[in-house]
Design an enzyme around this catalytic site. Structure first.
Site, mmCIF file in Angstrom:
data_model
loop_
_atom_site.group_PDB
_atom_site.id
_atom_site.type_symbol
_atom_site.label_atom_id
_atom_site.label_comp_id
_atom_site.label_asym_id
_atom_site.label_seq_id
_atom_site.Cartn_x
_atom_site.Cartn_y
_atom_site.Cartn_z
ATOM 1 N N ALA A 1 -0.272 -4.079 -3.780
ATOM 2 C CA ALA A 1 -1.579 -3.956 -3.115
ATOM 3 C C ALA A 1 -1.784 -2.537 -2.612
ATOM 4 O O ALA A 1 -2.035 -2.304 -1.434
ATOM 5 C CB ALA A 1 -1.705 -4.968 -1.984
ATOM 6 N N PRO B 1 -6.326 2.301 -2.568
ATOM 7 C CA PRO B 1 -6.879 2.992 -1.394
ATOM 8 C C PRO B 1 -8.160 2.299 -0.953
ATOM 9 O O PRO B 1 -9.027 1.986 -1.773
ATOM 10 C CB PRO B 1 -7.176 4.410 -1.911
ATOM 11 C CG PRO B 1 -6.414 4.539 -3.178
ATOM 12 C CD PRO B 1 -6.305 3.165 -3.752
ATOM 13 N N LYS C 1 -12.930 8.065 -7.233
ATOM 14 C CA LYS C 1 -12.078 9.258 -7.258
ATOM 15 C C LYS C 1 -10.783 9.021 -6.498
ATOM 16 O O LYS C 1 -9.699 9.421 -6.953
ATOM 17 C CB LYS C 1 -12.834 10.438 -6.638
ATOM 18 C CG LYS C 1 -13.913 11.036 -7.527
ATOM 19 C CD LYS C 1 -14.692 12.127 -6.814
ATOM 20 C CE LYS C 1 -13.804 13.284 -6.430
ATOM 21 N NZ LYS C 1 -14.559 14.387 -5.789
ATOM 22 N N SER D 1 0.825 -1.206 0.000
ATOM 23 C CA SER D 1 0.000 0.000 0.000
ATOM 24 C C SER D 1 0.865 1.264 0.000
ATOM 25 O O SER D 1 1.551 1.538 -0.976
ATOM 26 C CB SER D 1 -0.948 -0.035 1.202
ATOM 27 O OG SER D 1 -1.909 0.990 1.109
#
Length: 460
Positions: A137, A140, A170, A115
């Site tokens: 990975a 979000p 978004k 992340s």
């Protein structure tokens, strides 16, 4: 023939003494070998936790210190499951603005840069990994849900990880564009970078090198320094050749400031500080002059507000927590047959659940803690306010109200003005009927410092 020497001033003597003292101290420092040029060492920053405000502060200050010391290199040893987007961007911006190369090394074996760690790895001047590590990975996660449970946890590598909501799409598109720019800046694999965000893709260290996602796979720190030696990197539009052979690596451990910030920005700690602050202020307002509850509550509340300032807080959650506590207190004072208490408990739990706008497990509130504190708060508020009400209904045991209706003893016979003993004190008294010495009297009124009394018969 020279004339007489002009006398030295006191200030001139002091300056001369200071020069000699500085020279002696500098020579002694050099002789003991305590001076080491910054060019002879690299700074190692160790991050082995979720990316949050404390980690961002530690990394930023570490890079600042390395630049100030004239060190040629910063090595960021990384092992993270991800973290907060805002803190990750602070680290990325500092790496991009660095005047010296920043090398991110995912280590030791078994570590990961998941992340937010993937973005940091892409932003670094050199990206390295130890064997048996992985990255990726980087999708979000959506905001909202149950504390401690990551959203979209059923997604697998290769599947489209874009959320169904417009707000979620978004966030994913923004993250994809962000990592796209980092990949182009460092000349790394753009397509895989976007798939790490949009499809939650992951790679092992060996595959990452083959696909031009990272630059090196090295097992230890010595191997990393050897592989970096002679490598040319671009730092703020200028080429820098790394000379890492013989560099001493000095690890910068987190100082007390970083440790304190890590404790304060723990969501569970910040949550309990907020409740402690509210309790303290409540009891201080209920008992003015108690001082201790007010002092503790004010300090706890300020610390909680600071933690919430650097954490992604949903202030609707804060409002619901406050409303819930107000309703639980009002339940004791108003006969609502449990409606206020149950509503307050529901508002308290709901506000606690949505208090933090993140689904990162390390920065989510513990649901058992929320439930336990909600029930404890309800029981505590009802118990304490119940005690206060019972205390308020008790008869007055001091002051003017205590004297009215009380019994005293006449110290002398009088009809009109005289003296009586009441509650261990001698009072001026006035009676409309004669009173004998030692006779019991009842106090019926108070006129300034004079008691209005009436005699009692023996049976009374």
């Amino acid at each position: 023939m020279r004339g007489p020497r002009a006398p030295r001033s006191v200030y001139g003597e002091a300056r001369l003494a200071n020069r000699w003292l500085c020279t002696v101290l500098a020579l002694g420092w050099l002789a003991t070998g305590h001076v080491q040029a910054g060019e002879d060492r690299a700074r190692l920053l160790d991050v082995s936790d979720a990316i949050g405000p404390a980690v961002a502060d530690y990394v930023v200050r570490g890079i600042d210190a390395a630049e100030a010391a004239g060190e040629p290199l910063v090595i960021l040893r990384l092992d993270t499951p991800g973290g907060l987007d805002a803190s990750m961007r602070v680290i990325v911006q500092r790496i991009l603005a660095a005047e010296i190369p920043v090398v991110t090394w995912v280590a030791p074996s078994g570590a990961r840069a998941a992340s937010a760690g993937t973005f940091i790895l892409y932003a670094s001047h050199v990206a390295a990994m130890a064997p048996a590590t992985n990255l990726g990975a980087a999708t979000p996660v959506s905001i909202g849900g149950t504390p401690g449970k990551p959203a979209d946890d059923d997604k697998r590598d290769g599947e489209d990880a874009r959320p169904g909501t417009a707000m979620g799409r978004k966030a994913v598109n923004d993250a994809a564009a962000y990592i796209h720019g980092l990949a182009r800046l460092r000349g790394r694999n753009v397509e895989w970078a976007e798939s790490a965000v949009t499809e939650a893709a992951s790679l092992s260290a060996e595959e990452a090198v083959q696909q031009n996602v990272v630059d090196l796979v090295v097992a230890d720190l010595e191997g990393l320094l050897g592989a970096l030696d002679g490598r040319v990197v671009e730092v703020k539009e200028r080429e820098v050749t790394l000379a890492t052979a013989g560099l001493e690596v000095v690890e910068q451990a987190p100082d007390w400031r970083s440790e304190l910030l890590a404790i304060l920005t723990n969501p569970n700690v910040a949550y309990m500080l907020m409740l402690l602050g509210i309790y303290g202020i409540f009891f201080e307002l209920a008992n003015p002059g108690a001082i201790v509850p007010g002092v503790i509550g004010a300090i706890a509340l300020v610390l909680a507000l600071y933690a919430f300032h650097v954490l992604p807080v949903n202030y609707a959650g804060v409002a619901l927590v406050l409303i819930g506590m107000a309703f639980m207190v009002a339940e004791v004072f108003m006969p609502s047959f449990g409606a206020l208490g149950i509503g307050g408990l529901a508002a308290f739990v709901a506000g606690s659940i949505i208090l933090l706008d993140t689904e990162v497990a390390a920065f989510s509130l513990s649901l058992p803690l929320v439930i336990a504190l909600a029930l404890t708060s309800l029981a505590f508020m009802m118990f304490v306010t119940g005690l206060a009400l019972r205390q308020r209904r008790r008869p007055v045991v001091s002051g003017r109200e205590q004297l009215l209706g009380g019994v005293g003893e006449a110290l002398e016979p009088f009809a009109g003005d005289g003296r009586v003993m009441a509650h261990g004190e001698t009072w001026a008294a006035r009676s409309r009927v004669p009173v004998g010495a030692g006779q019991a009297v009842r106090i019926t009124a108070i006129d300034g410092l004079v008691l209005e009394v009436e005699p009692l018969d023996k049976e009374s």
